[in-house]
Write a protein that holds these residues in place. Sequence first.
Motif: not given
Length: 562
Positions: A211-212, A214-215, A218, A331, A372, A387-389
Amino acid sequence: MKEIVIGASLHKEDNESELIERAKSGDQDAFSELVRRHRAKAHNWAYGLAQDSYLAEDIVQEALMKAFVHLGTLVDVTRFLPWLHRIVRNQAMMKLRRGGPYRHEQPFTSLARRSYSDQVDWEDVESIMTYMMSVRLQEEGSTSNPEEQIVRQETMETILNLFTCLKPRERGIFEAYFFRQLSPQEIAALFDMTMSSVYKSIARTRQKLQDERIRVYIQEHLTRRRDEKASSSKMLERPNIYTQRIGDSHFLGARPSVTYCLWGMLQYTDQKNLSLAEVNALTGQAFSLHIIKETVHIGGPFTLAGEPSFHQLLTNLGHEFKVLTYLPAQPNTITDVIQTVHRSIDRGIPVIVWDLFHAEYGMVYGYDDHEQKLTALDKLQEGEVPYEQIGKGKTSEIGLIAFQKDRPIDRKMALLRLLDAILEQGYTEELRSSGDGELVRGLAAFDAWMEAFRGDRIVPFFNAYNAAVYAELRGFARDFLYGLLNETDFEQDRELLESAWTCYKLTAHALNELSILFPFPMGGDPKSEQSVEKAISLLQQAKEAEQDGFIVLAKWRDRLKG
């Protein structure tokens, strides 16, 4: 294909979670059943990377052995498929050499050109951890030159930034597992915790790191947009689809969500006058029949969007499209989707995305980089998607269809391309593997459907959905052919077109009667002898009418070519 969840029911032959628990306990029969269900899917994953069926089979064999050995490490049984996918992908990466046609894109472009970049798959957290461990071992007794040491140090610092998302205890457990190579038993003793807690911590930490990443991806993309002084937000007019929802409308109107969304997208282009029937017909959907052998699984109709023929026929709509189909949520894929959304909406055209709120195609028609979030809608819901979902929906997969550029096509050329695809798929006897079982297409699919009734293998819910979808699709085929009757360009073909229209009118009628016999979602009673006899009769009628239709369409194709 993916598992389609309706409410709280999984509609599986057996509860898969129970199978996995039994397999974790050493039950080989349970593991064999898991392999039976998912081997085809694993082979598709491997083939997608290797592009060679024999090599893909080797990859799957070794991956399944590893899965059996390490199944005890799987903490969350609901994540079995993503876990298996990772094993298959890692095994494939070990088999394939870099630099050839299978070379993976390396997202950390600043590092991709440096030393040691061929030792790590930047798309896999475990590969990154293994790489970090190998670098540390090299540094312990390294006599390499200072420049190489600087490169390694910069690489380590870049990757270690990911660890800022972890709590001290999580980081300690993770480093003990990867860098110190302690066993789960040793870690449990060291941190005074149970073995189960160790496995959960490692799984949770892997997800946090992913997840990090991906963050970070982005944020890098958004930084580039700010540097380019690009727009930070834009909202298009709401698409003219799903304007009315009645209760649980997930299956209200069986129309495939992919072609319905395509029709909605075309309203923003110079092809806005195309009807829904034309969109379904010109892309081949209206003439398709995909049945999962044995069970007539609900996943059959969902395979239509993944067909190569569908992607090729998209150009019949007068445009060129970018297509991503059911990809794992990595990602670089997520940022590719966000970037594509930005570009398309800036041009005034929404984007079709898989699994925004539910396991369906929906439309994204707005973005806000400050918040976002994307603005989107699908069959059941409309609202905002962070965005992160993206890629964290029901299926943990991403799909996308986006307008690229105008590509005008001659009407006659489009019809010839369509007719070739209809006849090729209609007469094929090739079986295809899918995650839900063997896929049968065309006329052979009618036979598979009838055999499922004769063998008492029909699941009411699955069967009713297939009946509803294909009854509506054949209705689109019928309406499309009727529309051609009124086109002056085909006046000399009127007799053939009337014959084809009559055939598909009969097919649509028979399938509509089938959908009435087994109404969705309740499904009727496909176990009763009377219902089975009636169903087989209707399917036989539909097959014979469609077979006659193929003969007429083949004659029309030959005339158009002449």
